[in-house]
Enzyme design. Structure first.
Site, PDB file in Angstrom:
ATOM      1  N   GLN A  57       0.999  -1.070   0.005  1.00 57.41           N
ATOM      2  CA  GLN A  57       0.086   0.150  -0.115  1.00 57.41           C
ATOM      3  C   GLN A  57       0.883   1.179  -0.042  1.00 57.41           C
ATOM      4  O   GLN A  57       0.405   2.415  -0.336  1.00 57.41           O
ATOM      5  CB  GLN A  57      -1.050  -0.036   1.153  1.00 57.41           C
ATOM      6  CG  GLN A  57      -1.858  -1.170   1.333  1.00 57.41           C
ATOM      7  CD  GLN A  57      -2.816  -1.203   2.180  1.00 57.41           C
ATOM      8  OE1 GLN A  57      -2.701  -1.773   3.325  1.00 57.41           O
ATOM      9  NE2 GLN A  57      -4.125  -0.566   2.193  1.00 57.41           N
ATOM     10  N   HIS A 147       0.804  -9.559   4.326  1.00 56.40           N
ATOM     11  CA  HIS A 147      -0.147  -8.538   4.405  1.00 56.40           C
ATOM     12  C   HIS A 147      -0.902  -8.626   2.945  1.00 56.40           C
ATOM     13  O   HIS A 147      -0.651  -7.661   2.000  1.00 56.40           O
ATOM     14  CB  HIS A 147       0.205  -7.149   4.759  1.00 56.40           C
ATOM     15  CG  HIS A 147      -0.943  -6.212   5.140  1.00 56.40           C
ATOM     16  ND1 HIS A 147      -1.245  -5.431   6.479  1.00 56.40           N
ATOM     17  CD2 HIS A 147      -2.014  -6.011   4.412  1.00 56.40           C
ATOM     18  CE1 HIS A 147      -2.122  -4.909   6.417  1.00 56.40           C
ATOM     19  NE2 HIS A 147      -2.933  -4.976   5.375  1.00 56.40           N
ATOM     20  N   ASN A 191      -1.939 -11.114   8.036  1.00 61.04           N
ATOM     21  CA  ASN A 191      -3.004 -10.127   8.102  1.00 61.04           C
ATOM     22  C   ASN A 191      -4.468 -10.620   7.613  1.00 61.04           C
ATOM     23  O   ASN A 191      -4.348 -10.951   6.442  1.00 61.04           O
ATOM     24  CB  ASN A 191      -2.716  -8.829   7.491  1.00 61.04           C
ATOM     25  CG  ASN A 191      -3.744  -7.687   7.454  1.00 61.04           C
ATOM     26  OD1 ASN A 191      -3.815  -7.280   8.667  1.00 61.04           O
ATOM     27  ND2 ASN A 191      -4.291  -7.290   6.244  1.00 61.04           N
ATOM     28  N   GLU A 192      -5.301 -10.400   8.701  1.00 61.91           N
ATOM     29  CA  GLU A 192      -6.829 -10.681   8.129  1.00 61.91           C
ATOM     30  C   GLU A 192      -7.089 -11.793   7.266  1.00 61.91           C
ATOM     31  O   GLU A 192      -7.344 -11.896   6.200  1.00 61.91           O
ATOM     32  CB  GLU A 192      -7.380  -9.333   7.335  1.00 61.91           C
ATOM     33  CG  GLU A 192      -7.153  -8.219   8.470  1.00 61.91           C
ATOM     34  CD  GLU A 192      -8.082  -7.021   7.530  1.00 61.91           C
ATOM     35  OE1 GLU A 192      -8.177  -6.959   6.556  1.00 61.91           O
ATOM     36  OE2 GLU A 192      -8.062  -5.907   8.629  1.00 61.91           O
TER      37      GLU A 192
HETATM   38  C1  GCO Z   1      -7.278  -4.397   5.266  1.00 62.56           C
HETATM   39  C2  GCO Z   1      -6.007  -4.244   5.586  1.00 62.56           C
HETATM   40  C3  GCO Z   1      -5.710  -2.722   5.626  1.00 62.56           C
HETATM   41  C4  GCO Z   1      -6.730  -1.822   4.678  1.00 62.56           C
HETATM   42  C5  GCO Z   1      -7.629  -1.146   5.929  1.00 62.56           C
HETATM   43  C6  GCO Z   1      -8.578  -0.196   5.473  1.00 62.56           C
HETATM   44  O1  GCO Z   1      -8.358  -4.559   6.151  1.00 62.56           O
HETATM   45  O2  GCO Z   1      -7.751  -4.506   4.047  1.00 62.56           O
HETATM   46  O3  GCO Z   1      -5.507  -4.776   6.721  1.00 62.56           O
HETATM   47  O4  GCO Z   1      -4.621  -2.978   4.428  1.00 62.56           O
HETATM   48  O5  GCO Z   1      -6.073  -0.818   4.034  1.00 62.56           O
HETATM   49  O6  GCO Z   1      -8.221  -2.147   6.742  1.00 62.56           O
HETATM   50  O7  GCO Z   1      -9.466  -0.742   4.776  1.00 62.56           O
END
Ligand code: GCO
Length: 442
Positions: A57, A147, A191-192
């Site tokens: 990003q 990520h 991440n997520e």
């Molecule tokens: C996600 C990430 C971030 C985003 C943020 C805003 O959730 O997609 O971890 O990279 O940019 O959450 O949407």
């Protein structure tokens, strides 16, 4: 005839009782914000204030699964992004100016291993220099290993869709860890995971842009397998390091709280998004499979919180943009979903059940004009402060994000930064909300 009438009315009664029970068990909290003193905040000493970013990003100049997807789909290109790869020292000065004590960022696998097995020492040195610089500023580095982005070659092998690829992921993580763990104590493996699997394999809005429920579930299990493998290996290498996952907790509330259908959809999505993941972490079983090493594989849980979704029978799955519903009194954010700070508390309660310390790894709002962000920060921090007062073990808060950046499928239209970025000149300007955050920290 009588039989039918009796059966139908019993069914109605059973559904009514069931819905009443769901309504009691899963309250959708709403506060009367006008009557809350948002200035009444208290945080323990040692609480860390931070900001968060991710490599794809902000760094610029990357070729990976994401840049390929941007090209294939005709999306806005990430391109130079924030040119952070060359401007990182200046950006770290911004961190010092904000006065943060922690900075969460991610390391880009495609830079370090552009071809399978070939490692770029020069690029690795830059990350190492970044860590040195942060440490010299008294800022705790928190590194995310995955990520959303990874090398093209790994995507071509199937990425997380094929568990035979996990050893590649593991050896990349081990290598980064061996280089940085003498100075980096806090790590997020992935991440997520649910955003990654749902957006990439159900909604098709993230790479690889596929759409299949069984495939999604396979990816979900493999993400957990990947995390567990990495956790076990890195913990063995340096037990004093703290490892976790950054988990996006999105809440699912029925659009109509009396509709059995809306409840059904809400409970299923909540299970797939949140419940099955937490179960995997606590029992080592996820979606019917045993995940070796997953049980108790968190030293902390990273919480990313943004909003709740209101569910009904017709959820958008095919549109390019998701449509978001909101309660009448809620404010819609620029992304379209509502600001729902009350849900932050529900998300904290949810992850607390894991029994490990909580690091808030992301929370923020897209707001180019900065009209909503100050209130957004105030409300969410008040919620964190209350949760701590009531005994929750929350150690840090990382605002998403340090500066405007490439927001995935939304490109540069969504501006999450405490600093505004002019992408023509790369000039960063502290927003009013950034000043507010800085003053709060001090
Ligand atoms: C996600 C990430 C971030 C985003 C943020 C805003 O959730 O997609 O971890 O990279 O940019 O959450 O949407």
């Amino acid at each position: 005839m009588w039989h039918w009438a009796a059966a139908a009315s019993s069914l109605v009664i059973v559904i009514f009782l069931l819905v009443s029970r769901l309504r009691r068990r899963h309250p959708e909290t709403h506060y009367d914000w006008g009557n809350i003193d948002l200035g009444d905040l208290s945080f323990p000493s040692g609480f860390l204030w931070g900001t968060a970013t991710a490599a794809h990003q902000i760094e610029g100049g990357l070729t990976n699964n994401w840049s390929d997807f941007e090209e294939d789909r005709g999306l806005e290109r990430s391109g130079a992004a924030c040119e952070h790869w060359t401007l990182w020292r200046d950006d770290f000065q911004l961190l010092s100016d904000l006065g943060v004590g922690s900075y969460r960022f991610s390391v880009e696998w495609s830079r370090l291993e552009p071809e399978p097995g070939s490692w770029d020492e020069g690029e690795m040195r830059v990350y190492s220099d970044m860590v040195d610089d942060l440490v010299s500023r008294g800022i705790r580095p928190m590194v995310t290993l995955h990520h959303f982005s990874h090398p093209t070659w790994w995507e071509e092998r199937g990425g997380f869709a094929d568990r035979r690829n996990l050893p590649d992921f593991l050896s990349y993580c081990e290598r980064v860890f061996d280089e940085l763990s003498d100075r980096v104590e806090y790590w997020c493996t992935i991440n997520e995971p649910t955003v990654c699997s749902a957006m990439g394999y159900t909604l098709g809005q993230f790479p690889p842009g596929k759409r299949g429920i069984r495939l999604t579930m396979r990816v979900m299990r493999n993400l957990m397998r990947g995390h567990a493998m990495v956790y076990r290996s890195l913990k063995g290498r340096r037990p004093e390091c703290q490892l976790g996952v950054a988990k996006n907790v999105t809440l699912f509330d029925p659009a109509s709280r009396w509709s059995p259908v809306d409840w059904l959809v809400a409970r299923i999505l909540d299970w797939l998004w949140n419940g099955s993941w937490r179960k995997g972490m606590t029992t080592g079983r996820m979606l019917g499979s045993r995940i070796p090493g997953a049980k108790d594989s968190l030293d902390f849980v990273g919480l990313n919180y943004y909003t709740h979704f209101l569910t009904g029978l017709f959820l958008p799955t095919a549109t390019k943009e998701l449509q978001f519903a909101k309660r009448e009194h809620e404010v819609a954010t620029e992304f379209g979903y509502p600001m729902y700070a009350e849900g932050f508390r529900r998300a904290i309660d949810f992850v607390s059940e894991l029994g490990v310390p909580i690091e808030i790894t992301e929370n923020g709002v897209a707001d180019a004009e900065d009209t909503l962000r100050p209130e957004h920060i105030r409300r969410h921090l008040w919620v964190v402060s209350e949760a701590i007062k009531e005994g929750h073990d929350i150690r840090s808060y990382h605002h998403w994000s340090l500066m405007d950046n490439f927001e995935w499928a939304e490109g540069y239209s969504m501006r999450f930064g405490l600093h505004a970025v002019d992408f023509r000149t790369q000039e960063r300007t502290l927003r009013k909300s950034g000043e507010f955050y800085r003053d709060l920290i001090s």
